[in-house]
Design a protein around this motif. Sequence first.
Motif, mmCIF file in Angstrom:
data_model
loop_
_atom_site.group_PDB
_atom_site.id
_atom_site.type_symbol
_atom_site.label_atom_id
_atom_site.label_comp_id
_atom_site.label_asym_id
_atom_site.label_seq_id
_atom_site.Cartn_x
_atom_site.Cartn_y
_atom_site.Cartn_z
ATOM 1 N N LYS A 195 20.690 12.417 5.897
ATOM 2 C CA LYS A 195 19.272 12.100 5.665
ATOM 3 C C LYS A 195 19.037 11.362 4.358
ATOM 4 N N TYR B 236 6.682 11.028 4.815
ATOM 5 C CA TYR B 236 6.195 10.773 6.171
ATOM 6 C C TYR B 236 5.648 9.333 6.235
ATOM 7 N N SER C 25 13.358 17.694 9.732
ATOM 8 C CA SER C 25 13.011 16.647 10.682
ATOM 9 C C SER C 25 14.115 15.580 10.669
ATOM 10 N N SER D 155 8.589 11.426 10.703
ATOM 11 C CA SER D 155 9.337 12.337 11.572
ATOM 12 C C SER D 155 9.399 11.789 12.993
ATOM 13 N N ASN E 93 14.774 12.459 10.383
ATOM 14 C CA ASN E 93 14.458 11.122 9.878
ATOM 15 C C ASN E 93 15.128 10.965 8.528
HETATM 16 MG MG MG Z 1 10.708 16.120 7.110
#
Ligand code: MG
Length: 315
Positions: free
Chosen positions: A44, A217, A131, A139, A133
């Motif tokens: 990530k 986000y 999440s 996400s 992403n």
């Molecule tokens: Mg997240």
Amino acid sequence: MTQTDRAVDLLRAGELIGLPTETVYGLAADASNPVAVRKIFSLKGRPADHPVIVHLASSIQLDEWVEITSDNVGLLAAAFWPGPLTMVLPKLPEVDNAITGGQQTVAIRVPSHPVAQQILQAFGGGVAAPSANRFGRISPTCAQHVRDEFGDLLSLVVDGGDCEVGLESTILSLVNGPELLRPGAISIDQIEALLGEQVSVSNRLSQRAPGLLERHYAPVTTTWLMADAGIAARLAALGQDQQRTGLVTCGESKFDCQIIEQLPANPTDYGQAVYAALRRLDRALLDLIIIQRPPQEPAWAAVNDRLARAAQWKV
Ligand code: MG
Ligand code: TXA
């Protein structure tokens, strides 16, 4: 071999998988394997001091991970699990630092998605999953979004269809009194009604000032969150350059803009659809994304929280 068997084998082997949940897709690893959990952080690009949520098949497993601080925990679990609520509780000593980011607490969630439930039950243990992403980005709410983020770097993305909720879970700390850390589909009103006491709101949430915002986000494209008057003026000023601008509306559009993502005018359906809409606009390589500000009402709290983080600028 079924998809569930493959998922469980990979988790047991210390590999990462893309896991569907009812909120957003997770990047999942065996939570009791610190080497596997560290792979989440490197894939990530996430700083090591950010803790991850541990997903369980059922609240029966809670006492393998945390101390139960009050009767509220059982009440919340009975009312909202399986479902989009995460509880933060004091960790047991054996829970690894890789999960907690060095903190003395762990975040736990029992997801309701049938595929997540199947995998968690077959796996038996806790599954760590942020999440799915890259750090700071939007996400994923379908399997293709996860493939777009990580491509061949993941050997399995389990396809569970489009996420029903579409926004990340509500996070509630129960380390002291109940404290909301992140708004989500389970609202503060629902929690207060159940517990019969007031839920405090984390300073990090309540002190978010207008103006330049901390992005999370977020689309890659410059994104502004605007009230109607500002949008009309901005679109008029853009003239021809309007082709390079995408507009996300809340309900039917009253604006003249060529590239529009029209989202439903109720918070549940809006929340379900908003990340996919932002991803589509991001892929169109525009100069600017303008998001029409939804109503500033409690029912829109989770949506407004995510939009404020997706935008660089709020006017
Ligand atoms: Mg997240
Ligand atoms: O809906 C969700 O919660 C999704 C799905 C996959 O379950 N997961 C998710 O995880 O959104 P993530 O890592 O993207 O966001 C979890 C948030 C982070 O902001 C993290 O800082 C916070 O939860 N968190 C995790 N453990 C915590 C803890 N012990 N104390 C306080 N915050 C914590």
